[in-house]
Design a protein around this motif. Structure first.
Motif, short mmCIF file in Angstrom:
data_model
loop_
_atom_site.label_atom_id
_atom_site.label_comp_id
_atom_site.label_asym_id
_atom_site.label_seq_id
_atom_site.Cartn_x
_atom_site.Cartn_y
_atom_site.Cartn_z
N ASP A 88 0.84 -1.21 0.00
CA ASP A 88 0.00 0.00 0.00
C ASP A 88 0.87 1.26 0.00
N ASP A 89 0.93 1.98 1.12
CA ASP A 89 1.72 3.21 1.11
C ASP A 89 3.03 3.05 1.88
N PHE A 90 3.38 1.77 2.20
CA PHE A 90 4.61 1.55 2.96
C PHE A 90 5.61 0.78 2.10
N THR A 91 6.85 1.31 2.04
CA THR A 91 7.88 0.63 1.27
C THR A 91 8.76 -0.16 2.23
N ALA A 92 8.70 -1.49 2.13
CA ALA A 92 9.45 -2.35 3.04
C ALA A 92 10.87 -2.57 2.54
N LEU A 93 11.06 -2.55 1.23
CA LEU A 93 12.40 -2.72 0.66
C LEU A 93 12.63 -1.65 -0.40
N HIS A 94 13.74 -0.93 -0.27
CA HIS A 94 14.03 0.16 -1.20
C HIS A 94 15.09 -0.27 -2.21
N GLY A 95 14.73 -1.04 -3.19
CA GLY A 95 15.66 -1.38 -4.27
C GLY A 95 17.01 -1.90 -3.79
N VAL A 96 17.01 -3.03 -3.08
CA VAL A 96 18.28 -3.51 -2.54
C VAL A 96 19.03 -4.38 -3.55
N ASP A 97 20.36 -4.34 -3.46
CA ASP A 97 21.24 -5.17 -4.29
C ASP A 97 22.07 -6.05 -3.38
N LEU A 98 22.33 -7.27 -3.85
CA LEU A 98 23.14 -8.18 -3.03
C LEU A 98 23.65 -9.31 -3.91
N ASP A 99 24.94 -9.65 -3.74
CA ASP A 99 25.49 -10.84 -4.40
C ASP A 99 25.90 -11.82 -3.32
N VAL A 100 25.54 -13.08 -3.50
CA VAL A 100 25.94 -14.10 -2.54
C VAL A 100 26.77 -15.13 -3.27
N ALA A 101 27.95 -15.45 -2.72
CA ALA A 101 28.85 -16.39 -3.39
C ALA A 101 28.42 -17.82 -3.09
N GLU A 102 28.77 -18.71 -4.01
CA GLU A 102 28.48 -20.14 -3.84
C GLU A 102 29.14 -20.64 -2.56
N GLY A 103 28.39 -21.32 -1.72
CA GLY A 103 28.94 -21.92 -0.51
C GLY A 103 29.10 -20.95 0.64
N GLU A 104 28.64 -19.74 0.46
CA GLU A 104 28.80 -18.74 1.51
C GLU A 104 27.75 -18.92 2.62
N PHE A 105 28.10 -18.50 3.82
CA PHE A 105 27.13 -18.41 4.91
C PHE A 105 26.92 -16.93 5.17
N LEU A 106 25.79 -16.42 4.69
CA LEU A 106 25.50 -15.00 4.85
C LEU A 106 24.40 -14.82 5.89
N ALA A 107 24.66 -13.94 6.84
CA ALA A 107 23.61 -13.62 7.81
C ALA A 107 23.04 -12.25 7.48
N ILE A 108 21.73 -12.16 7.47
CA ILE A 108 21.08 -10.87 7.27
C ILE A 108 20.50 -10.46 8.61
N VAL A 109 21.02 -9.36 9.15
CA VAL A 109 20.68 -8.96 10.51
C VAL A 109 19.99 -7.61 10.49
N GLY A 110 19.01 -7.46 11.33
CA GLY A 110 18.37 -6.16 11.45
C GLY A 110 17.33 -6.19 12.54
N PRO A 111 17.00 -5.03 13.06
CA PRO A 111 15.94 -5.00 14.06
C PRO A 111 14.59 -5.32 13.41
N SER A 112 13.57 -5.56 14.22
CA SER A 112 12.27 -5.86 13.61
C SER A 112 11.78 -4.64 12.85
#
Lengths: 352, 284
Positions: A18-42
């Motif tokens: 609706d009128d709330f943008t939860a994600l603002h055009g994010v970019d991300l590359d993840v390498a094969e076999g990587e352990f990536l943590a995505i951290v953030g407050p609620s």
């Protein structure tokens, strides 16, 4: 990470409700076999992001690529990825074995073959083989966790997503499972993407940490780098307790600077970040010297933490028990080396 | 502690048990007693002789029993199929509209079944609401779709819809959303989710709804009398006839006992087949 092309590429991913943008055009590359943590407050958008990644929601704009295949246009049940749910989402009407075999049954794998695979996975996750015919309700919290993992691995996904699966467990079990998960990542060589609000969890397990805030990535880097060189006060604070000093045109209010520190900070404005354990009490010599009075003292096992009122603001200092000197109300001097100080420039600060 | 809880539980259950014993069990015992009396007597004081059961077997009443069971089974199956999507929507999609729908469906129960069925007769009969208008507008009439087996099934489906709908909605609301999402994420198609996740997890509701509708429909007679015009005679109809026109209480009682035995056996078999605890994911 490696030079190889990424297994997952997110480009300009946007999600609007609706009128709330939860994600603002994010970019991300993840390498094969990587352990990536995505951290953030609620509310930072991490749950929205993972829902888009697994296909439980459609992005408003942008694309998700798995190697050279665009997957954001494919429904979740056709994507070669899968997720361990926060609730685990085990099937209560099925046994442990049937839960693990579920993805294989869907593909029409013969019963004998899928039982063999389920038993292998029980071994891999260090569950006794006789759990195969156990009911889900008879499993403990940690065992359920392992069953959910086994079921996800039976799917044999290209990428395994985790949506805070450990958040409901008690501290000790969480610590054990964090190490097991890290170990499992090493043994399976799969790409893990792990969502959590606990930075501690992220630091124990992951190769890289992506810190999210208000629908954007604030910083994506290995844990040590985020800890030592946060790009913003938000990240610095998120990575644990921290002292901020205001820096303007190379001078720090309420602090004495050595010639080396003056040279290092010359002309800079912004915020200085100093970790509590980088500050020393009553230093013989230091690049940055502050003074104040002890306002409070907290014992943290082998360490002692002080809260100190100083002209530069309230400071937190953490020292080893044997280095503890002052009591509450005592005047103290504090210092640290310029190498332990990280300056965040004004522009980045303003953007944050 | 356990022992004490058990005793307290039994104590609390006592008043209702006594009430049920008097109001539910006593009439059945009475009917069972009458079914063993010689035919056409009105006291329980004669020597039991089971002649009424012989009449039941000799006079071809099995046809009525069979019709009742077949009609009830058909109605139950049709209700399962048509109520599933509606119950699903009520449990998972409609949100506030569910309340409106619930009130709407329950409101129909305020009017007696016979009156509602007469309403259908007026609607469907020759010269009735539908045929009458069609004839006056187009000049072409047609025979009323009444007095046949399909219209009886329609009547049963119409009357017993709430008894399937609400238990089914309850059953579907017990299917956790995350289990469905996890199955989808693990590669299940919509049909596989229905078969592997939703049907088994909603089984308590399916079972309760099916039992209710089947048992009620097997004991129904108004649909076959009013809509069906006695195209077929159901067993409940025979029981009523035996008690009233026939003035043969033992025969009516014997017929009732046969119906109770058949349906009771079916119900107990169905419940025992289905492990309710396992389906509801409780600890065994």
């Amino acid at each position: 990470m490696s030079d190889a092309s990424p297994i997952l590429r997110i480009s300009a991913l946007t999600k609007t409700f609706d009128d709330f943008t939860a994600l603002h055009g994010v970019d991300l590359d993840v390498a094969e076999g990587e352990f990536l943590a995505i951290v953030g407050p609620s509310g930072s958008g991490k749950t929205t992001l993972i829902r888009l990644l697994v296909g439980m929601d459609d992005p408003t704009d942008g694309a998700i690529w798995l190697r050279d295949q665009r997957i954001d246009v494919i429904p979740a049940n056709k994507r070669p990825t899968c997720m361990v749910f926060q609730s685990l989402a085990l099937f209560p009407h099925r046994t442990v074995g049937q839960n693990i075999e579920f993805p294989l049954k869907l593909r029409g794998v013969k019963p004998a073959v899928r039982k063999e695979r389920a038993l292998e996975l029980l071994d891999l996750l260090r569950l006794p083989r006789d759990y195969y015919s156990k009911r889900i309700q008879q499993c403990s919290g940690g065992e359920k966790q392992r069953v959910a993992l086994a079921r996800a691995l039976a799917f044999d996904p290209e990428i395994l997503f985790f949506d805070e699966p450990l958040s409901a467990l008690d501290y000790r079990l969480r610590k054990t499972l964090e190490k097991e998960l890290k170990d499992l990542h090493r043994r399976t060589g799969k790409t893990f993407i792990y969502i959590t609000h606990s930075l501690e969890e992220a630091m124990v397990m992951s190769d890289r940490i992506a810190i999210m805030r208000a629908g954007r990535f604030e910083q994506i880097a290995p844990a040590e780098e985020i800890y030592a060189r946060p790009v913003s006060p938000f990240v610095a604070e998120f990575m644990g307790e921290v002292n901020f000093l205001s820096l303007s045109a190379g001078t720090v209010a309420g602090a004495e600077l050595s010639p080396a520190a003056q040279a290092a900070l010359a002309g800079q404005s912004g915020t200085l970040v100093i970790r509590p354990e980088s500050l020393r009490l009553a230093p013989q010599s230091a690049d940055l010297i502050l003074s104040g009075t002890v306002a409070a003292e907290y014992l943290l096992g082998s360490r002692v933490q002080y809260r100190i009122d100083s002209p530069a603001g309230e400071l937190t200092v953490e020292v080893l028990r044997e280095d503890a000197v002052a009591g509450v109300g005592a005047p103290v001097s504090l210092g640290c080396d310029i190498s332990a100080v990280h300056a965040i420039a004004e522009a980045e600060d303003a953007a944050a | 502690m356990r022992q004490r809880e058990r005793q307290l539980g039994l104590l609390y259950a006592l008043p209702l048990s006594v009430f049920l014993g008097l109001t539910f069990l006593a009439p059945i015992v009475l009917v069972a007693g009458f079914s063993t009396m010689p035919e056409k007597v009105f006291e329980l004081t004669h020597m039991p002789d089971f002649s009424a059961y012989r009449t039941v077997l000799a006079q071809g009443y099995w046809k009525s029993v069979a019709w009742s069971l077949v009609l009830a089974a058909l109605a139950t199956l049709i209700l399962l199929v048509i109520c599933w999507p509606l119950a699903y929507a009520m449990a998972k999609v409609f949100k506030r509209f569910t309340l409106v729908l619930t009130i709407g469906v329950v409101m129909t129960l305020f009017v007696s079944e016979n009156i509602r069925l007469f309403g259908w007769v007026l609607t469907l009969m020759k010269g009735g609401l539908i045929e009458g208008y069609v004839r006056s507008w187009t000049g072409f009439g047609f025979d009323a779709p009444l007095y046949n087996v399909p219209v009886i099934v329609f009547g049963l489906v119409y009357v017993y819809l709430p008894f399937m709908l609400f238990p089914l909605a309850q059953g579907i609301s017990m299917v956790p959303d995350d289990a469905r999402q996890a199955a989808f994420d693990l590669g299940a198609t919509r049909w596989q989710i229905l078969k592997e996740i939703e049907l088994p997890l909603a089984m308590p509701g399916i079972l309760v709804g099916s039992l209710l509708t089947f048992v009620l429909a097997a004991g129904a007679m108004a649909e076959s009398k009013l809509l069906g015009g006695r195209a077929v005679i159901t067993i409940a109809d025979e029981v009523q006839t035996a008690f009233t026109y026939g003035q043969n209480w033992p025969l009516g009682s014997a017929l009732a006992m046969v119906l109770i035995a058949i349906i009771g056996t079916l119900a107990i078999w169905a419940i025992s087949k289905a492990d309710l605890d396992a389906m509801m994911g409780r600890k065994s």
